[in-house]
Design an enzyme around this catalytic site. Structure first.
Site, PDB file in Angstrom:
ATOM      1  N   CYS A 195      75.651  66.915  20.518  1.00 46.98           N
ATOM      2  CA  CYS A 195      75.832  68.330  21.135  1.00 46.98           C
ATOM      3  C   CYS A 195      76.552  69.201  20.054  1.00 46.98           C
ATOM      4  CB  CYS A 195      76.590  68.463  22.385  1.00 46.98           C
ATOM      5  SG  CYS A 195      78.209  68.013  22.779  1.00 46.98           S
ATOM      6  N   GLU A 248      79.324  71.589  29.586  1.00 43.82           N
ATOM      7  CA  GLU A 248      79.358  71.536  28.233  1.00 43.82           C
ATOM      8  C   GLU A 248      77.998  71.113  27.600  1.00 43.82           C
ATOM      9  OE1 GLU A 248      78.483  69.764  24.834  1.00 43.82           O
ATOM     10  OE2 GLU A 248      79.800  68.144  25.661  1.00 43.82           O
TER      11      GLU A 248
END
Length: 681
Positions: free
Chosen positions: A296, A257
């Site tokens: 993120c 990720e």
């Protein structure tokens, strides 16, 4: 004051005496902790995980592990203030830390609940359906999921030291896999505090969780194909880890990720003055300032209609101008510092690169943070850039400043907006703010190819929306391309990432033994005792009852129509019914269901406490007036959710396979009944 020495938690003990790197407060630059320079024996760590952690985890089933997760979540919630106090050193405000601390414990609660509701009280998940592979029913196949019997290595980013570890740990633990967590060094002091609390709780079986402070040494060289690696961090680091020679040689599953250039699109139907316009501005500003933009999932590219560019820019500048930066303990401060001074330098470098092709319209390096000693902190002003011609500017789609930085990008038509979104080369999340369903229907299928998650935001969703940048335990977190190509979270889907899927072939009786569920065609158990008279512990999978018969009459259909109010022509109009594929009047499907219940129930009080639902219901063939029906009830699946009622009586869940047939032996209805069944004790 002595600077605390961080330690790794390896093979059931805390190790690390030799001082290593000094970690400084993001607020005032003062030392917070020191890493250790002691080498870690990763052969010992893996041997302990495999030899101690794995057997201890597999001694529990999914339901029992779910209960441990819930107990751990409660334990950590009671001690959360200890974590909040340490989190302040990372530059986080109380609201920022809430995402990390209570987002982490909330994820534990969520997976405990999902595990309890959706997984069996065994270590085999039957993923069916069973597929007949022979003509006479003696050979079939199905799929099962089982624990991988390996170790999960979780490598985490600096921005969420608590949630980052727990959101990976929860599904891993539930899947019965011991894990080794490696937090980013900059904020590892907060992760270490979390793991110390977990260790002190005594809730987890020994070897379930180990902690690495510092580098991973030769850890990846020692993994096998039964192990798993998950990574959260930069796309560049993910790419390097993915091609590690041993990872490739052993085919170690790798889930990444990675940071991505996420976007938010203001729909062409939204104009200044609309509520959706304000929602867009608020969402972009919030994603720039929450965690000082160190998420993120943060919005890096704000894509807006060119005719509204000036209005959006003005509104964003006005909102950002109200953002007070400084020590979060000072009243009125809304945004804290970046997590470290090296991060501050990195963001400044990336902004300088972006400014070569984009103009600065708010912020920049100059910031005067509130609070004593903050001049030595890692602060950075909210910075808004403008790329007037984003289709011709590669940098704004390639360079990410991982801080409170976003770039405005105008579009001339909606196809261009979607093309700009795709220029991110794969994103974790994108948002579309619109008030027109047709625009959402046009955009989402196109944008979905490049995004792991999409938020469609309008006035109706806004009051309950969790926001652009909030991954949720029940929804996928991950994305294609630059975002890493992996998946995290997503409910029980995430648990299945840590399980091995295997096809199993054999006779129905053998498949039933393997899956722990009755499979049609398998041997049944018939006794003189009605299965509904058995307590949970006494009931055997495959225990079955064939009922007496009942002939369906016209009066049954008329009476059921009167009770239910269902006067559909197929049940009452003989002339119209003759023109259908059935050629005659037929009974209500729900009458057949009700009549079957009347055939198999045991009416006196007993262990069966409640019927709370049906699964897989299918009406296979019609039942006509004069047909005689019969039911077969078979105990299909038992799940001990380890719950008690208000009187302290234990209870479990039993799923019953039901087949309703006619006098010709034809199946007319098929379904599972779910019941609560009392335990004997």
């Amino acid at each position: 004051m002595t600077t605390p020495q961080l330690q790794s938690f390896i093979a059931g003990r805390w190790l690390g005496r030799e001082p290593g790197q000094t970690l400084r407060s993001a607020i005032n630059g003062q030392p917070v902790a020191r890493t250790h320079a002691d080498a870690i024996d990763f052969a010992e760590a893996l041997a302990y995980a495999r030899g101690t952690g794995l057997p201890a985890l597999l001694a529990l089933d999914f339901q029992q592990r779910a209960a441990r997760l819930k107990a751990l979540a409660k334990y950590l919630v009671e001690r959360k203030e200890q974590l909040y106090a340490i989190s302040a050193h990372t530059g986080a405000t109380r609201a920022d830390s809430w995402i990390d601390v209570e987002g982490g414990t909330g994820t534990l609660f969520a997976y405990a609940s999902m595990g309890s509701a959706e997984l069996p009280s065994s270590n085999v998940v039957h993923e069916g359906p069973v597929v007949p592979l022979g003509k006479n029913g003696g050979f079939a196949g199905t799929h099962i999921l089982v624990p991988r019997r390996g170790v999960a290595v979780h490598i985490n980013a600096f921005n969420f030291p608590i949630w980052g570890l727990l959101e990976k740990f929860a599904p891993t633990f539930l899947a019965g896999m011991p894990c080794i967590g490696k937090p980013a060094t900059a904020t590892s002091y907060l992760t270490e505090a979390l793991v110390r609390l977990i260790d002190q709780s005594g809730i987890l079986p020994a070897g379930s969780l180990q902690l690495v402070i510092g580098g991973t040494g030769d850890l990846l060289d020692r993994l096998t194909g039964q192990d798993v690696i998950t990574f959260t961090g930069s796309a560049d680091t993910a790419a390097k880890l993915r091609v590690h020679p041993n990872v490739i040689r052993q085919s170690v599953p790798f889930n990444a990720e990675a940071d991505s250039l996420n976007c938010a699109i203001l729909g062409p139907d939204v104009t200044p003055g609309d509520m959706e316009f304000e929602l867009f501005v608020k969402e972009v500003a919030r994603e720039m300032t929450v965690k000082a933009g160190q998420k993120c999932t943060a919005i890096r590219r704000a894509i807006v209609p060119r005719q509204h560019l000036d209005a959006v820019a003005a509104a964003l500048k006005a909102r950002l101008a109200k953002t007070v930066v400084g020590d979060p303990s000072v009243e009125g401060v809304k945004m804290g510092a970046l997590a470290s001074h090296s991060q501050q330098a990195d963001v400044a470098e990336k902004v300088a690169l972006l400014r070569q092709g984009a103009e600065l319209i708010h912020g920049g390096e100059g910031v005067q943070p509130q609070g004593a000693g903050t001049a030595e902190g890692a602060f950075f002003a909210p910075t808004l850039l403008l790329a007037q011609h984003p289709m011709a500017n590669d940098a704004v789609h390639d360079i990410e400043a991982f801080g409170p930085v976003s770039t405005l990008m105008p579009y001339d038509d909606f196809d261009e907006a979607l093309a700009l979104a795709a220029r991110g080369k794969g994103s974790l999340v994108g948002s579309l703010v619109t008030k027109t369903p047709a625009i959402a229907a046009q955009a989402v299928p196109v944008a979905a190819a490049h995004h792991g998650r999409l938020l469609v935001l309008d006035a109706q969703a806004a009051p309950e929306s969790t926001g652009h940048g909030s991954p949720l335990p029940m929804l996928k977190h991950g994305g294609p391309g630059r975002a890493g190509g992996g998946e995290e979270l997503g409910g029980t889907r995430a648990v299945k990432h840590y399980l091995q899927r295997t096809a199993v072939q054999g006779s129905p009786t053998m498949l039933a033994a393997v899956t722990g569920e009755y499979v049609r065609g398998a041997a049944r158990i018939e006794t003189e005792v009605h299965p509904f008279r058995r307590h949970f512990e006494e009931l055997q999978i495959g225990e079955s009852l064939t009922t007496h018969r009942r002939t369906v009459s016209e009066a049954d259909i008329v009476n059921f129509g009167g009770i239910s109010g269902d006067y559909f022509y197929m049940h009452f109009d003989e002339i119209a019914a003759k023109d259908t594929q059935f050629g005659q009047r037929i009974a209500h499907g729900y009458f057949v269901l009700s009549a079957a219940a009347g055939l198999f129930v045991s009416p006196a009080p007993g262990p069966v406490l409640a019927n709370y639902g049906l699964d897989t219901l299918r009406f296979v063939k019609p039942v006509a007036i004069g047909d005689t029906i019969q039911a077969r009830l078979t105990a299909k699946r038992k799940i001990d959710r380890m719950k008690t009622d208000d009187k302290g009586r234990g209870q479990g869940v039993v799923a019953w396979d039901v087949e309703v047939t006619t006098q010709h032996g034809e199946l007319v209805a098929s379904y599972d009944i779910l019941t609560l069944v009392a335990k004997k004790g």
